[in-house]
Design a protein around this motif. Sequence first.
Motif, PDB file in Angstrom:
ATOM      1  N   VAL A   1       0.800  -1.297   0.088  1.00 52.10           N
ATOM      2  CA  VAL A   1      -0.049  -0.162   0.110  1.00 52.10           C
ATOM      3  C   VAL A   1       0.878   1.176  -0.076  1.00 52.10           C
ATOM      4  N   GLU A   2       0.590   2.074  -0.973  1.00 49.64           N
ATOM      5  CA  GLU A   2       1.213   3.230  -0.989  1.00 49.64           C
ATOM      6  C   GLU A   2       0.640   4.628  -0.570  1.00 49.64           C
ATOM      7  N   ILE A   3       1.235   5.359   0.390  1.00 50.42           N
ATOM      8  CA  ILE A   3       0.663   6.308   1.211  1.00 50.42           C
ATOM      9  C   ILE A   3       1.766   7.716   0.943  1.00 50.42           C
ATOM     10  N   MET A   4       0.850   8.758   0.718  1.00 50.04           N
ATOM     11  CA  MET A   4       1.529   9.969   0.947  1.00 50.04           C
ATOM     12  C   MET A   4       0.985  10.949   1.724  1.00 50.04           C
ATOM     13  N   GLY A   5       1.430  11.239   2.756  1.00 48.78           N
ATOM     14  CA  GLY A   5       1.016  12.400   3.766  1.00 48.78           C
ATOM     15  C   GLY A   5      -0.365  11.975   4.268  1.00 48.78           C
ATOM     16  N   GLY A   6      -0.612  10.576   4.497  1.00 49.58           N
ATOM     17  CA  GLY A   6      -1.824  10.239   4.939  1.00 49.58           C
ATOM     18  C   GLY A   6      -2.814   9.886   4.130  1.00 49.58           C
ATOM     19  N   GLU A   7      -2.648  10.242   2.874  1.00 46.66           N
ATOM     20  CA  GLU A   7      -3.527   9.891   1.822  1.00 46.66           C
ATOM     21  C   GLU A   7      -3.092   8.456   0.887  1.00 46.66           C
ATOM     22  N   ILE A   8      -4.118   7.593   0.874  1.00 45.40           N
ATOM     23  CA  ILE A   8      -3.712   6.286   0.210  1.00 45.40           C
ATOM     24  C   ILE A   8      -3.655   6.587  -1.085  1.00 45.40           C
ATOM     25  N   ILE A   9      -2.533   5.951  -2.069  1.00 48.73           N
ATOM     26  CA  ILE A   9      -2.405   6.458  -3.270  1.00 48.73           C
ATOM     27  C   ILE A   9      -2.940   5.425  -4.123  1.00 48.73           C
ATOM     28  N   GLY A  10      -2.568   3.846  -3.703  1.00 48.32           N
ATOM     29  CA  GLY A  10      -2.919   2.841  -4.279  1.00 48.32           C
ATOM     30  C   GLY A  10      -2.605   1.549  -3.695  1.00 48.32           C
ATOM     31  N   ILE A  11      -2.923   0.485  -4.254  1.00 50.04           N
ATOM     32  CA  ILE A  11      -2.353  -0.756  -3.644  1.00 50.04           C
ATOM     33  C   ILE A  11      -2.081  -1.817  -4.861  1.00 50.04           C
ATOM     34  N   SER A  12      -0.823  -2.376  -4.523  1.00 49.99           N
ATOM     35  CA  SER A  12      -0.340  -3.289  -5.454  1.00 49.99           C
ATOM     36  C   SER A  12      -0.368  -4.589  -4.908  1.00 49.99           C
ATOM     37  N   ALA A  13      -0.489  -5.672  -5.956  1.00 55.91           N
ATOM     38  CA  ALA A  13      -0.362  -6.953  -5.577  1.00 55.91           C
ATOM     39  C   ALA A  13       0.853  -7.544  -5.824  1.00 55.91           C
ATOM     40  N   GLY A  14       1.503  -8.329  -4.958  1.00 56.10           N
ATOM     41  CA  GLY A  14       3.011  -8.837  -5.310  1.00 56.10           C
ATOM     42  C   GLY A  14       2.914 -10.240  -5.186  1.00 56.10           C
TER      43      GLY A  14
ATOM     44  N   TRP B   1       3.506  12.437   7.670  1.00 56.06           N
ATOM     45  CA  TRP B   1       4.436  13.413   6.790  1.00 56.06           C
ATOM     46  C   TRP B   1       4.947  12.632   5.733  1.00 56.06           C
ATOM     47  N   GLY B   2       4.905  13.014   4.431  1.00 55.76           N
ATOM     48  CA  GLY B   2       5.530  12.163   3.295  1.00 55.76           C
ATOM     49  C   GLY B   2       5.205  10.708   3.137  1.00 55.76           C
ATOM     50  N   PRO B   3       6.066  10.289   2.442  1.00 61.83           N
ATOM     51  CA  PRO B   3       5.529   8.843   1.939  1.00 61.83           C
ATOM     52  C   PRO B   3       5.729   7.728   3.034  1.00 61.83           C
ATOM     53  N   MET B   4       5.033   6.661   2.838  1.00 63.13           N
ATOM     54  CA  MET B   4       4.922   5.564   3.558  1.00 63.13           C
ATOM     55  C   MET B   4       4.436   4.283   2.782  1.00 63.13           C
ATOM     56  N   ASN B   5       4.815   3.217   2.975  1.00 61.18           N
ATOM     57  CA  ASN B   5       4.581   2.068   2.375  1.00 61.18           C
ATOM     58  C   ASN B   5       4.209   0.832   3.433  1.00 61.18           C
ATOM     59  N   VAL B   6       3.010   0.191   3.299  1.00 59.05           N
ATOM     60  CA  VAL B   6       2.473  -0.689   4.069  1.00 59.05           C
ATOM     61  C   VAL B   6       2.591  -1.898   3.538  1.00 59.05           C
ATOM     62  N   GLU B   7       3.003  -3.260   4.345  1.00 56.00           N
ATOM     63  CA  GLU B   7       2.870  -4.540   3.514  1.00 56.00           C
ATOM     64  C   GLU B   7       1.842  -5.260   4.189  1.00 56.00           C
ATOM     65  N   ILE B   8       0.985  -5.792   3.563  1.00 50.93           N
ATOM     66  CA  ILE B   8      -0.357  -6.612   4.052  1.00 50.93           C
ATOM     67  C   ILE B   8      -0.310  -7.924   3.337  1.00 50.93           C
TER      68      ILE B   8
ATOM     69  N   LYS C   1       8.738  17.488  -3.951  1.00 53.39           N
ATOM     70  CA  LYS C   1       7.834  18.678  -3.738  1.00 53.39           C
ATOM     71  C   LYS C   1       7.470  18.829  -2.084  1.00 53.39           C
ATOM     72  N   LEU C   2       7.249  17.785  -1.633  1.00 52.77           N
ATOM     73  CA  LEU C   2       7.003  18.014  -0.059  1.00 52.77           C
ATOM     74  C   LEU C   2       8.386  18.292   0.623  1.00 52.77           C
ATOM     75  N   VAL C   3       9.568  17.790   0.068  1.00 53.26           N
ATOM     76  CA  VAL C   3      10.828  18.120   0.974  1.00 53.26           C
ATOM     77  C   VAL C   3      11.209  19.492   0.542  1.00 53.26           C
ATOM     78  N   ILE C   4      10.591  20.082  -0.391  1.00 51.74           N
ATOM     79  CA  ILE C   4      11.285  21.529  -0.478  1.00 51.74           C
ATOM     80  C   ILE C   4      10.310  22.601  -0.495  1.00 51.74           C
ATOM     81  N   GLY C   5       9.191  21.980   0.370  1.00 52.31           N
ATOM     82  CA  GLY C   5       7.996  22.967   0.618  1.00 52.31           C
ATOM     83  C   GLY C   5       7.047  23.379  -0.181  1.00 52.31           C
TER      84      GLY C   5
END
Length: 407
Positions: free
Chosen positions: A202-215, A257-264, A303-307
């Motif tokens: 699961v790809e997340i940016m700043g608390g917003e779920i961007i999308g989910i990939s299957a592996g 803040w910023g990007p996160m990745n959660v493995e499920i 973009k987040l990193v540079i404000g």
Amino acid sequence: MANRALIMIEGASNGRLFVKASRRLNINPIILSSDPGQYEYISAEKGEAIRVDTNDLDALIRECSRLRATYDIAGITSPWEWFYATAGKLCRHFDLPGPNPSSIERCCDKFVQRQLLAEAGVPIPAYRVAANATDIESAVAQIGLPAIVKPAVGSGSSGVRLCRNVDELAEHASYLLGGKHPWRSRPRILVEEFAQGPYYSVEIMGGEIIGISAGDFCPPPHFVFRGYTYPAWLCNEERQRIADVCLSCLRALGLGWGPMNVEIRWTRLGPVVIEVNPRLAGTPIPQLVHAADGVDLITEHIKLVIGEECDLRRMHSHTAIARLLVPDRDGILDWIEGASRAAAEPGVVEVNLLAEPKTLIVRRGDYRDCLGYVIAASRGVAETEAILQRAVGFIDWSIVPRPAIGE
């Protein structure tokens, strides 16, 4: 006005993409590294690199202070998990946007992460921590076999193994504790229940779920990825349950803040959290998201990193699939060919060969086993799978036995 610069602490697998994205934003990328020579793309992309001890925060502060005399430092980050907390500390020192370094450090310690998630009621596998072979045996006696045995601090599946019987358990314990595994901290081992079921990232940016990939993975006992599909084929209820669990993780770990990745893993009980990574997922997931949705996660992270405000709006809705090229034996890569024919196949987004002929191939059971990857995208799953199958069919290689010492 001085030239704007993005300071990157070390480079990792996504480093080239960070360099390219930074240049597209008219920002000069500067990589601080203990060994700049390990990143071949720096010279290829005409990047700037400075040798500095990246494990020494004071040395990094001095170097960044020196650079401020020449550059307007727009932001500081790292594409590598090991140094993401360090980047956060530098951001705080220089009053720049960045993640909370304390939250990053807690998250990178998988034992502490497990404790915080359990306290918050997030579904996770049963686990125990161990420091020696006796502890490992005791933990397995409580959890049962098969079990996952892995370092408490690490990434890229390094040192992670499914132990299905006592012989495999003893073998892996000996590997982890016998000096073969490269520990970056004091040895601590997690023994976990094997959560069985489909894998999702699961790809997340700043608390917003961007999308989910299957592996999907190569055969056990290791967890070497064979491929990814984005977006994952999920019904609305499944997608919502995964999203709810992921957002619970962020609250429990103080991330936001910023990007996160959660493995499920989707088990018989529903979604179970395997790991939370306080960073962007590694290659090829950012490329898949870009190919499928038109969202460039790396550019938006910068973009987040540079404000600046990031833009996560989807430009289109395609299916993107990646196939990783994984060898089935050790030896010397005699030859590898077909990349240009694969890249010419309509619908192929990227072909990247990571190993050159005459390279020594030693499978380690982690991300380093990959020889390369192919990414295809189209409007439908079946069409994308067909494109990928044709493209991968053009690529072939030969691995010959390694000469014996003295030959």
